[in-house]
Design a protein around this motif. Structure first.
Motif, short mmCIF file in Angstrom:
data_model
loop_
_atom_site.label_atom_id
_atom_site.label_comp_id
_atom_site.label_asym_id
_atom_site.label_seq_id
_atom_site.Cartn_x
_atom_site.Cartn_y
_atom_site.Cartn_z
N SER A 197 27.41 37.10 39.09
CA SER A 197 27.04 37.36 40.48
C SER A 197 26.54 36.08 41.15
CB SER A 197 25.95 38.44 40.56
OG SER A 197 26.44 39.70 40.13
N PHE A 198 25.76 35.31 40.42
CA PHE A 198 25.27 34.02 40.91
C PHE A 198 26.44 33.07 41.18
CE2 PHE A 198 23.90 29.65 39.84
CZ PHE A 198 23.02 29.44 40.88
N LEU A 199 27.48 33.15 40.34
CA LEU A 199 28.65 32.27 40.47
C LEU A 199 29.67 32.80 41.47
CD1 LEU A 199 29.22 31.36 36.70
CD2 LEU A 199 28.18 29.94 38.48
N SER A 200 29.34 33.89 42.17
CA SER A 200 30.28 34.47 43.13
C SER A 200 30.63 33.51 44.26
CB SER A 200 29.70 35.75 43.72
OG SER A 200 29.65 36.77 42.74
N VAL A 201 29.79 32.50 44.50
CA VAL A 201 30.07 31.52 45.53
C VAL A 201 31.35 30.75 45.20
CG1 VAL A 201 28.68 29.70 44.44
CG2 VAL A 201 29.04 29.68 46.93
N PHE A 202 31.75 30.71 43.93
CA PHE A 202 32.96 30.01 43.52
C PHE A 202 34.17 30.95 43.41
CE2 PHE A 202 29.41 27.62 41.55
CZ PHE A 202 29.56 26.45 42.27
N ILE A 203 34.08 32.14 43.94
CA ILE A 203 35.12 33.16 43.98
C ILE A 203 35.40 33.75 42.61
CG2 ILE A 203 37.53 33.72 44.55
CD1 ILE A 203 37.43 31.77 46.81
N ILE A 204 35.56 32.90 41.59
CA ILE A 204 35.86 33.42 40.24
C ILE A 204 34.75 34.33 39.77
CG2 ILE A 204 34.84 31.38 39.12
CD1 ILE A 204 37.77 33.59 37.85
N GLY A 205 33.50 34.02 40.15
CA GLY A 205 32.39 34.89 39.78
C GLY A 205 32.53 36.26 40.42
N ALA A 206 32.91 36.27 41.71
CA ALA A 206 33.10 37.54 42.42
C ALA A 206 34.24 38.34 41.80
CB ALA A 206 33.40 37.28 43.89
N ILE A 207 35.31 37.65 41.39
CA ILE A 207 36.45 38.32 40.77
C ILE A 207 36.04 38.96 39.44
CG2 ILE A 207 38.66 37.88 39.59
CD1 ILE A 207 39.30 35.91 41.87
N LEU A 208 35.25 38.24 38.64
CA LEU A 208 34.80 38.77 37.36
C LEU A 208 33.89 39.98 37.55
CD1 LEU A 208 34.12 35.42 35.47
CD2 LEU A 208 35.88 37.10 34.90
N VAL A 209 32.99 39.90 38.51
CA VAL A 209 32.08 41.03 38.77
C VAL A 209 32.87 42.24 39.25
CG1 VAL A 209 30.22 41.87 40.27
CG2 VAL A 209 30.03 39.62 39.21
N GLN A 210 33.79 42.02 40.21
CA GLN A 210 34.57 43.13 40.74
C GLN A 210 35.44 43.77 39.66
OE1 GLN A 210 34.58 44.64 43.86
NE2 GLN A 210 32.70 43.43 44.05
N GLY A 211 36.02 42.94 38.81
CA GLY A 211 36.84 43.48 37.72
C GLY A 211 36.02 44.29 36.74
N TYR A 212 34.82 43.82 36.44
CA TYR A 212 33.94 44.54 35.52
C TYR A 212 33.53 45.89 36.11
CZ TYR A 212 30.14 45.27 32.17
OH TYR A 212 29.32 45.79 31.20
N LEU A 213 33.21 45.89 37.41
CA LEU A 213 32.80 47.13 38.07
C LEU A 213 33.93 48.16 38.06
CD1 LEU A 213 30.90 45.63 41.15
CD2 LEU A 213 29.86 46.81 39.20
N LEU A 214 35.16 47.71 38.30
CA LEU A 214 36.30 48.63 38.27
C LEU A 214 36.50 49.21 36.87
CD1 LEU A 214 39.16 47.14 40.49
CD2 LEU A 214 37.63 49.03 41.00
N LEU A 215 36.41 48.34 35.85
CA LEU A 215 36.58 48.82 34.47
C LEU A 215 35.49 49.83 34.12
CD1 LEU A 215 37.56 45.58 32.51
CD2 LEU A 215 39.00 47.55 33.01
N MET A 216 34.27 49.55 34.56
CA MET A 216 33.17 50.48 34.28
C MET A 216 33.42 51.83 34.95
SD MET A 216 30.26 52.01 35.61
CE MET A 216 29.88 51.04 37.08
N ALA A 217 33.85 51.79 36.22
CA ALA A 217 34.11 53.03 36.95
C ALA A 217 35.26 53.82 36.32
CB ALA A 217 34.42 52.73 38.42
N GLU A 218 36.27 53.11 35.82
CA GLU A 218 37.38 53.78 35.13
C GLU A 218 36.87 54.52 33.89
OE1 GLU A 218 40.49 51.07 34.17
OE2 GLU A 218 41.26 50.96 36.23
#
Length: 242
Positions: free
Chosen positions: A37-58
């Motif tokens: 989440s802290f690394l979301s400023v570099f976009i890759i952090g946001a992608i990793l967080v969003q991917g993790y959240l989707l996997l968790m919700a699945e």
């Protein structure tokens, strides 16, 4: 023959918090989530967080007892995260375009206001036009906040398929089927996010990213619950009525 009625569904808000600490490795998983989440400023952090959240919700939608995924299959996390990131970007496109319109209008207005009387009149007109365009951002942002989680629910229900997330009519039907529970999930998620982030910032700078990630897990768990109901109860009900 009387058609069977669809069972009433109620979100389990308590479970949306308790599921985190039930996982024996929850501390390390939350810590990594906060780092990304802290690394979301570099976009890759946001992608990793969003991917993790989707996997968790699945996993919630599949009723798995320990929904928190391991931070291991980064290929799948990134695949899901790219779909979520692109969907969010496309949803925000109207606001982005408005900003691209407003910024040059303001610059032009400021330049004209320093000129003669005729130029100042034109500058006031441009400033007014920019202000009116800016007012459109508020209702558009509200619409995005409402439809966004339902669009992401389509990603959850269709294994991260971006095309499914872009079927906004289906997202609207999803909202319509769950009305009250969906509205409660959005309102409570907003409240939890606001409170948790402020508490985190008061505690320490890094704490804000921890609480933000936890609040996101809470929101996506609620959406995952709706997806579980959609996938199991409603689909079973539809098959019974055929």
């Amino acid at each position: 023959m009387q058609q069977p009625t669809t069972p009433e569904f109620r979100l389990n808000y308590e479970e949306a918090f308790r599921f985190i600490v039930r996982d024996p490795r929850w501390l390390s998983k939350i810590a990594l989530g906060a780092v990304f989440s802290f690394l979301s400023v570099f976009i890759i952090g946001a992608i990793l967080v969003q991917g993790y959240l989707l996997l968790m919700a699945e996993r919630v939608a599949r009723a798995e007892p320990l929904p928190l995924p391991e931070w291991e299959d980064f290929g799948e996390i990134i695949r899901q995260g790219v779909s979520s990131f692109l969907l969010g970007l496309l949803l925000a496109l109207p606001i982005i375009l408005l900003y691209l319109l407003i910024f040059p209008l303001y610059l032009g207005a400021i330049g004209l206001l320093t000129g003669g009387s005729q130029a100042q009149v034109m500058g006031i007109g441009l400033m007014t036009l920019a202000g009116l365009a800016g007012l459109l951002i508020i209702p558009i942002a509200i619409m995005i906040a409402i439809i966004g989680p339902a669009a992401h629910a389509q990603l959850i229900l269709h294994n991260g398929d971006l095309a499914a997330g872009l079927r906004f009519q289906e997202a609207l039907r999803f909202i319509g089927r769950h009305k009250g529970q969906y509205a409660a999930a959005i309102a409570l998620s907003f409240a939890v996010m606001s409170i948790f982030v402020w508490v985190g910032y008061i505690a320490c700078f890094i704490g804000a990213f921890v609480t933000q990630f936890v609040a996101q897990l809470f929101q996506y768990h609620l959406i995952g619950q709706l997806c579980w109901y959609e996938r199991t109860v409603r689909n079973t009900q539809s098959q019974m009525t055929r």
